[in-house]
Design a protein around this motif. Sequence first.
Motif, PDB file in Angstrom:
ATOM      1  N   UNK B  33      21.943 -56.113   0.857  1.00  0.00           N
ATOM      2  CA  UNK B  33      21.162 -57.119   1.562  1.00  0.00           C
ATOM      3  C   UNK B  33      21.806 -58.496   1.415  1.00  0.00           C
ATOM      4  N   UNK B  34      21.562 -59.335   2.406  1.00  0.00           N
ATOM      5  CA  UNK B  34      21.826 -60.764   2.296  1.00  0.00           C
ATOM      6  C   UNK B  34      20.542 -61.524   2.636  1.00  0.00           C
ATOM      7  N   UNK B  35      20.258 -62.538   1.798  1.00  0.00           N
ATOM      8  CA  UNK B  35      19.133 -63.436   2.010  1.00  0.00           C
ATOM      9  C   UNK B  35      19.635 -64.873   1.968  1.00  0.00           C
ATOM     10  N   UNK B  36      18.883 -65.740   2.636  1.00  0.00           N
ATOM     11  CA  UNK B  36      19.191 -67.173   2.662  1.00  0.00           C
ATOM     12  C   UNK B  36      18.006 -67.923   2.063  1.00  0.00           C
ATOM     13  N   UNK B  37      18.300 -68.875   1.179  1.00  0.00           N
ATOM     14  CA  UNK B  37      17.241 -69.680   0.580  1.00  0.00           C
ATOM     15  C   UNK B  37      17.658 -71.146   0.588  1.00  0.00           C
ATOM     16  N   UNK B  38      16.779 -71.982   1.123  1.00  0.00           N
ATOM     17  CA  UNK B  38      17.033 -73.420   1.162  1.00  0.00           C
ATOM     18  C   UNK B  38      16.128 -74.111   0.174  1.00  0.00           C
ATOM     19  N   UNK B  39      16.723 -74.843  -0.772  1.00  0.00           N
ATOM     20  CA  UNK B  39      15.983 -75.712  -1.705  1.00  0.00           C
ATOM     21  C   UNK B  39      14.846 -74.975  -2.408  1.00  0.00           C
ATOM     22  N   UNK B  40      15.083 -73.757  -2.875  1.00  0.00           N
ATOM     23  CA  UNK B  40      14.069 -73.036  -3.619  1.00  0.00           C
ATOM     24  C   UNK B  40      12.865 -72.622  -2.803  1.00  0.00           C
ATOM     25  N   UNK B  41      12.991 -72.682  -1.493  1.00  0.00           N
ATOM     26  CA  UNK B  41      11.904 -72.289  -0.609  1.00  0.00           C
ATOM     27  C   UNK B  41      11.909 -70.768  -0.433  1.00  0.00           C
ATOM     28  N   UNK B  42      11.393 -70.324   0.695  1.00  0.00           N
ATOM     29  CA  UNK B  42      11.231 -68.892   0.940  1.00  0.00           C
ATOM     30  C   UNK B  42      12.550 -68.152   0.953  1.00  0.00           C
ATOM     31  N   UNK B  43      12.536 -66.920   0.470  1.00  0.00           N
ATOM     32  CA  UNK B  43      13.694 -66.034   0.567  1.00  0.00           C
ATOM     33  C   UNK B  43      13.681 -65.435   1.970  1.00  0.00           C
ATOM     34  N   UNK B  44      14.653 -65.798   2.778  1.00  0.00           N
ATOM     35  CA  UNK B  44      14.656 -65.366   4.176  1.00  0.00           C
ATOM     36  C   UNK B  44      15.648 -64.226   4.377  1.00  0.00           C
ATOM     37  N   UNK B  45      15.131 -63.114   4.831  1.00  0.00           N
ATOM     38  CA  UNK B  45      15.962 -61.930   5.068  1.00  0.00           C
ATOM     39  C   UNK B  45      16.945 -62.211   6.198  1.00  0.00           C
ATOM     40  N   UNK B  46      18.207 -61.871   5.945  1.00  0.00           N
ATOM     41  CA  UNK B  46      19.222 -61.984   6.993  1.00  0.00           C
ATOM     42  C   UNK B  46      19.566 -60.608   7.563  1.00  0.00           C
ATOM     43  N   UNK B  47      19.950 -59.683   6.660  1.00  0.00           N
ATOM     44  CA  UNK B  47      20.464 -58.400   7.125  1.00  0.00           C
ATOM     45  C   UNK B  47      20.433 -57.395   5.985  1.00  0.00           C
ATOM     46  N   UNK B  48      20.304 -56.119   6.344  1.00  0.00           N
ATOM     47  CA  UNK B  48      20.547 -55.081   5.358  1.00  0.00           C
ATOM     48  C   UNK B  48      21.509 -54.043   5.920  1.00  0.00           C
ATOM     49  N   UNK B  49      22.126 -53.281   5.026  1.00  0.00           N
ATOM     50  CA  UNK B  49      23.336 -52.503   5.352  1.00  0.00           C
ATOM     51  C   UNK B  49      23.288 -51.209   4.576  1.00  0.00           C
ATOM     52  N   UNK B  50      23.570 -50.118   5.266  1.00  0.00           N
ATOM     53  CA  UNK B  50      23.552 -48.812   4.601  1.00  0.00           C
ATOM     54  C   UNK B  50      24.543 -47.892   5.273  1.00  0.00           C
ATOM     55  N   UNK B  51      25.295 -47.179   4.485  1.00  0.00           N
ATOM     56  CA  UNK B  51      26.220 -46.180   4.999  1.00  0.00           C
ATOM     57  C   UNK B  51      27.170 -46.772   6.050  1.00  0.00           C
ATOM     58  N   UNK B  52      27.636 -47.963   5.763  1.00  0.00           N
ATOM     59  CA  UNK B  52      28.623 -48.595   6.638  1.00  0.00           C
ATOM     60  C   UNK B  52      28.059 -49.251   7.881  1.00  0.00           C
ATOM     61  N   UNK B  53      26.713 -49.312   7.968  1.00  0.00           N
ATOM     62  CA  UNK B  53      26.132 -49.858   9.192  1.00  0.00           C
ATOM     63  C   UNK B  53      25.023 -50.861   8.894  1.00  0.00           C
ATOM     64  N   UNK B  54      24.859 -51.808   9.796  1.00  0.00           N
ATOM     65  CA  UNK B  54      23.724 -52.707   9.739  1.00  0.00           C
ATOM     66  C   UNK B  54      22.468 -51.922  10.107  1.00  0.00           C
ATOM     67  N   UNK B  55      21.459 -52.004   9.249  1.00  0.00           N
ATOM     68  CA  UNK B  55      20.201 -51.322   9.541  1.00  0.00           C
ATOM     69  C   UNK B  55      19.264 -52.234  10.325  1.00  0.00           C
ATOM     70  N   UNK B  56      19.135 -53.455   9.863  1.00  0.00           N
ATOM     71  CA  UNK B  56      18.292 -54.414  10.569  1.00  0.00           C
ATOM     72  C   UNK B  56      18.792 -55.818  10.273  1.00  0.00           C
ATOM     73  N   UNK B  57      18.671 -56.676  11.263  1.00  0.00           N
ATOM     74  CA  UNK B  57      19.022 -58.078  11.072  1.00  0.00           C
ATOM     75  C   UNK B  57      17.922 -58.941  11.644  1.00  0.00           C
ATOM     76  N   UNK B  58      17.777 -60.131  11.059  1.00  0.00           N
ATOM     77  CA  UNK B  58      16.719 -61.038  11.498  1.00  0.00           C
ATOM     78  C   UNK B  58      17.251 -62.004  12.553  1.00  0.00           C
TER      79      UNK B  58
END
Lengths: 112, 112
Positions: B33-58
Amino acid sequence: QQQVRQSPQSLTVWEGETAILNCSYEDSTFDYFPWYHQFPGESPALLIAIRPVSNKKEDGRFTIFFNKREKKFSLHIADSQPGDSATYFCAAKDSNTNKVVFGTGTRLQVLP
Amino acid sequence: GPKVLQIPSHQIIDMGQMVTLNCDPVSNHLYFYWYKQILGQQMEFLVNFYNGKVMEKSKLFKDQFSVERPDGSYFTLKIQPTALEDSAVYFCASSLDSQAPLFGEGTRLSVL
């Protein structure tokens, strides 16, 4: 867009009190609900997690209460300590995509 | 215990340049997974990855973003070109199926 609602945004309790943090969701595809805490400058760390087959999960001073019918869950921190002061995030994992969505966080302050 | 390693811890680049953030997941984990966080605010989902492929992206996973994990090496997030609003802390995480993601320490990206 999938989301998890979290309240309150901030919470202050005295040392020894029980802090209660609340979350809710709508998607029925969520099947796993972890709670994380995050100290300033650090990464989120897993505290405790629950699956919908249970309505309660305890680990020391931390307890999750889960209401599947109302799609609500809460974290109770008993005997709060100043060292518990941090930001707490609830989260939910989608059973189909394994995407993990975070709530907006609760900033907890425990006063001595 | 197992750790997710992120390299570098801090990256400063000029707007418009390309940047690659590197993540070394826990060796037997399958989901990334990759997440983005600005200034200690919410953890924002970017993308997740499994078996060489993107499963879902925001929606935050713009066209300028890409992820890959060639031959079991680093799981990377590439941004090309970067924009000022990409400045944030980027967290990588990994997990086994049906478990909460374990987070790395984050890479602080500063786009000037």
